[in-house]
Design a protein around this motif. Structure first.
Motif, PDB file in Angstrom:
ATOM      1  N   CYS A   1     -17.537 -50.033  31.313  1.00  0.00           N
ATOM      2  CA  CYS A   1     -16.250 -50.674  31.055  1.00  0.00           C
ATOM      3  C   CYS A   1     -15.152 -49.619  31.061  1.00  0.00           C
ATOM      4  O   CYS A   1     -14.977 -48.885  30.091  1.00  0.00           O
ATOM      5  CB  CYS A   1     -16.288 -51.403  29.711  1.00  0.00           C
ATOM      6  N   TYR A   2     -14.420 -49.565  32.187  1.00  0.00           N
ATOM      7  CA  TYR A   2     -13.346 -48.576  32.369  1.00  0.00           C
ATOM      8  C   TYR A   2     -12.034 -49.150  31.821  1.00  0.00           C
ATOM      9  O   TYR A   2     -11.310 -48.496  31.088  1.00  0.00           O
ATOM     10  CB  TYR A   2     -13.248 -48.269  33.864  1.00  0.00           C
ATOM     11  N   VAL A   3     -11.734 -50.387  32.189  1.00  0.00           N
ATOM     12  CA  VAL A   3     -10.574 -51.098  31.616  1.00  0.00           C
ATOM     13  C   VAL A   3     -11.097 -52.392  30.993  1.00  0.00           C
ATOM     14  O   VAL A   3     -11.661 -53.243  31.691  1.00  0.00           O
ATOM     15  CB  VAL A   3      -9.500 -51.400  32.685  1.00  0.00           C
ATOM     16  N   GLU A   4     -10.919 -52.487  29.673  1.00  0.00           N
ATOM     17  CA  GLU A   4     -11.471 -53.622  28.915  1.00  0.00           C
ATOM     18  C   GLU A   4     -10.697 -54.911  29.198  1.00  0.00           C
ATOM     19  O   GLU A   4      -9.483 -54.942  29.028  1.00  0.00           O
ATOM     20  CB  GLU A   4     -11.347 -53.242  27.429  1.00  0.00           C
ATOM     21  N   PRO A   5     -11.374 -55.967  29.622  1.00  0.00           N
ATOM     22  CA  PRO A   5     -10.655 -57.227  29.846  1.00  0.00           C
ATOM     23  C   PRO A   5     -10.206 -57.852  28.519  1.00  0.00           C
ATOM     24  O   PRO A   5     -10.899 -57.709  27.518  1.00  0.00           O
ATOM     25  CB  PRO A   5     -11.689 -58.116  30.540  1.00  0.00           C
ATOM     26  N   GLN A   6      -9.070 -58.516  28.550  1.00  0.00           N
ATOM     27  CA  GLN A   6      -8.525 -59.111  27.317  1.00  0.00           C
ATOM     28  C   GLN A   6      -8.877 -60.588  27.205  1.00  0.00           C
ATOM     29  O   GLN A   6      -8.834 -61.158  26.124  1.00  0.00           O
ATOM     30  CB  GLN A   6      -6.994 -58.941  27.282  1.00  0.00           C
ATOM     31  N   ASP A   7      -9.168 -61.219  28.338  1.00  0.00           N
ATOM     32  CA  ASP A   7      -9.426 -62.662  28.312  1.00  0.00           C
ATOM     33  C   ASP A   7     -10.560 -62.983  29.278  1.00  0.00           C
ATOM     34  O   ASP A   7     -10.363 -63.060  30.485  1.00  0.00           O
ATOM     35  CB  ASP A   7      -8.136 -63.401  28.722  1.00  0.00           C
ATOM     36  N   GLY A   8     -11.769 -63.136  28.747  1.00  0.00           N
ATOM     37  CA  GLY A   8     -12.939 -63.426  29.593  1.00  0.00           C
ATOM     38  C   GLY A   8     -13.469 -62.162  30.243  1.00  0.00           C
ATOM     39  O   GLY A   8     -13.327 -61.067  29.713  1.00  0.00           O
TER      40      GLY A   8
ATOM     41  N   PRO B   1     -15.237 -65.684  34.610  1.00  0.00           N
ATOM     42  CA  PRO B   1     -13.853 -65.528  35.076  1.00  0.00           C
ATOM     43  C   PRO B   1     -12.981 -64.846  34.022  1.00  0.00           C
ATOM     44  O   PRO B   1     -13.307 -64.861  32.833  1.00  0.00           O
ATOM     45  CB  PRO B   1     -13.406 -66.978  35.284  1.00  0.00           C
ATOM     46  N   TYR B   2     -11.877 -64.253  34.482  1.00  0.00           N
ATOM     47  CA  TYR B   2     -10.992 -63.542  33.553  1.00  0.00           C
ATOM     48  C   TYR B   2      -9.549 -63.607  34.025  1.00  0.00           C
ATOM     49  O   TYR B   2      -9.272 -63.868  35.195  1.00  0.00           O
ATOM     50  CB  TYR B   2     -11.429 -62.080  33.394  1.00  0.00           C
ATOM     51  N   LYS B   3      -8.666 -63.329  33.062  1.00  0.00           N
ATOM     52  CA  LYS B   3      -7.233 -63.195  33.362  1.00  0.00           C
ATOM     53  C   LYS B   3      -6.808 -61.789  32.963  1.00  0.00           C
ATOM     54  O   LYS B   3      -7.335 -61.244  31.998  1.00  0.00           O
ATOM     55  CB  LYS B   3      -6.432 -64.215  32.553  1.00  0.00           C
ATOM     56  N   GLY B   4      -5.836 -61.236  33.685  1.00  0.00           N
ATOM     57  CA  GLY B   4      -5.313 -59.925  33.306  1.00  0.00           C
ATOM     58  C   GLY B   4      -6.133 -58.794  33.870  1.00  0.00           C
ATOM     59  O   GLY B   4      -7.029 -58.999  34.682  1.00  0.00           O
ATOM     60  N   PRO B   5      -5.824 -57.551  33.429  1.00  0.00           N
ATOM     61  CA  PRO B   5      -6.540 -56.392  33.982  1.00  0.00           C
ATOM     62  C   PRO B   5      -8.003 -56.335  33.531  1.00  0.00           C
ATOM     63  O   PRO B   5      -8.335 -56.793  32.436  1.00  0.00           O
ATOM     64  CB  PRO B   5      -5.755 -55.189  33.420  1.00  0.00           C
TER      65      PRO B   5
ATOM     66  N   GLU C   1     -21.718 -60.723  25.977  1.00  0.00           N
ATOM     67  CA  GLU C   1     -21.086 -59.867  24.971  1.00  0.00           C
ATOM     68  C   GLU C   1     -19.733 -59.377  25.522  1.00  0.00           C
ATOM     69  O   GLU C   1     -19.696 -58.814  26.610  1.00  0.00           O
ATOM     70  CB  GLU C   1     -22.023 -58.672  24.704  1.00  0.00           C
ATOM     71  N   PRO C   2     -18.631 -59.594  24.799  1.00  0.00           N
ATOM     72  CA  PRO C   2     -17.350 -59.084  25.310  1.00  0.00           C
ATOM     73  C   PRO C   2     -17.396 -57.562  25.469  1.00  0.00           C
ATOM     74  O   PRO C   2     -17.969 -56.861  24.635  1.00  0.00           O
ATOM     75  CB  PRO C   2     -16.348 -59.491  24.213  1.00  0.00           C
ATOM     76  N   TRP C   3     -16.782 -57.076  26.557  1.00  0.00           N
ATOM     77  CA  TRP C   3     -16.769 -55.636  26.835  1.00  0.00           C
ATOM     78  C   TRP C   3     -15.874 -54.893  25.857  1.00  0.00           C
ATOM     79  O   TRP C   3     -14.835 -55.412  25.438  1.00  0.00           O
ATOM     80  CB  TRP C   3     -16.218 -55.383  28.235  1.00  0.00           C
ATOM     81  N   LYS C   4     -16.269 -53.642  25.557  1.00  0.00           N
ATOM     82  CA  LYS C   4     -15.389 -52.700  24.861  1.00  0.00           C
ATOM     83  C   LYS C   4     -15.286 -51.454  25.738  1.00  0.00           C
ATOM     84  O   LYS C   4     -16.280 -51.042  26.351  1.00  0.00           O
ATOM     85  CB  LYS C   4     -15.967 -52.302  23.505  1.00  0.00           C
TER      86      LYS C   4
END
Ligand SMILES: [Fe+2]
Length: 353
Positions: free
Chosen positions: A127-134, A340-344, A319-322
């Protein structure tokens, strides 16, 4: 009382234990993790064999290079050849972007490259950039999917095998591109030379047909099930739930049930509408990806795909990424996918033979 309640919740949800977490023993720096790996290698291998997936969490890993070093410490035989279907960009010698597919598109559970005789043994995600939504990378124990499958359906897949059909556009293709396009054949094989493509395809037991408008059709047949090389356990090991033309629309129904928001409602309707019209106007064998039974090329019923996807969702752990997480997966027992996800979001991948 609280401890008892927590135990009851955990005991009633055994899926929690598929994805095992490994946290710092003695310091959280990259160097401390490398030492921890060197000192506990045998135990890591045993835990991976049992659980199928390990999450290294709480370590101070920042860059693709840090990730590469950790992955190499876990498994020195990393590879960088890729004959899969996802568009990917490379970041270091052995580290790639996990997928460049649009964020709203679901990546259904699969054992990496199970459609090739050269499927990788271990996978690593970072996980390089943690997703904020999904954007979770859920895992699923495909030994359980095999075990829990309706015996009649399971037997049929074991007896008949599966045939995979892929249709690629080329650099000169002008017409009829799909809404969700795979990478082009010249991007997949990293050449525009037909002869080189044919040689590479032969190594992977792929049948090549050059079509009109600079298109390429790849077809190959595979067994549906794998015997795990270390334990002998049977594993559901094919891409039905990714390649079948009905798969993405079915998947979005599960995603909407999980998220219950407008974002997933919108794409559930969109994917189901696209699939409905494809059913009417497009031959299955012309789809970008599709799967049929191998013995006589007949269609795999939609109800079978629904059954398999239901079993997968019954056993899914998301499990949500950190930021800084490293996920190691035994590709011969455990699948992965992407919600699916939104944002970076920037998740990187590496794999070994
Ligand atoms: Fe994958």
């Amino acid at each position: 009382m609280l401890i008892k309640l927590a135990f009851c919740i955990l005991a009633s949800n055994p899926k929690r234990f598929i994805l095992k977490q490994i946290t710092p023993n003695n310091g959280s720096s990259k160097e401390a993790l490398l030492e921890q790996i060197a000192g506990t290698k045998q135990s890591i291998k045993e835990q991976l064999l049992e659980n199928g997936a390990l999450m290294f969490r709480g370590f101070d890993l920042k860059t693709p290079e840090d990730f590469e070093e950790v992955a190499l410490a876990l498994e020195p035989g990393l590879q960088n050849n890729y004959a899969g279907t996802s568009p990917r960009n490379s970041r270091t010698k052995f580290v790639h972007s996990a997928s460049e597919l649009p964020g709203h598109y679901p990546i259904m559970q699969h054992c990496e490259m199970s459609f090739l005789p050269t499927a990788p043994r271990y996978l690593f995600f970072f996980c390089y950039v943690e997703p904020q939504d999904g954007g979770e990378t859920p895992v699923c124990d495909f030994r359980k999917v095999y075990d829990q499958m309706d015996p009649k359906i399971r037997k049929e897949f074991e007896r008949r095998g599966v045939k995979l059909i892929r249709n690629y556009t080329g650099p000169k293709t002008k017409t009829g591109k799909d809404v969700y396009q795979l990478k082009r054949w010249d991007e997949l094989f990293k050449t525009t030379d037909h002869h080189v493509v044919e040689e590479e395809a032969k190594k992977n037991e792929l049948e090549v047909t050059w079509m009109d408008d600079d298109r390429l059709k790849l077809v190959n047949s595979r067994p549906s099930v794998l015997e795990h090389p270390d334990t002998g356990e049977k594993v559901w090991f094919n891409h039905l739930q990714v390649f079948h033309r009905e798969a993405a629309a079915i998947e979005y129904k599960h995603i909407y049930k999980r998220r219950g928001d407008l974002f997933s409602l919108k794409y559930m309707i969109a994917l189901n509408t696209i699939t409905f019209f494809k059913r009417l106007f497009k031959k299955p064998e012309d789809e970008a990806m599709h799967m049929v039974f191998a013995d006589d090329g007949s269609e795999i019923p939609k109800s079978y795909v629904e059954h398999v996807e239901q079993l997968i969702w019954n056993n899914l752990e998301a499990e949500p990424w950190k930021r800084g997480d490293v996920l190691m997966i035994d590709n011969f027992s455990t699948s992965h996918g992407r919600l699916p996800y939104k944002g970076p979001r920037d998740i990187l991948v590496a794999w070994s033979a």
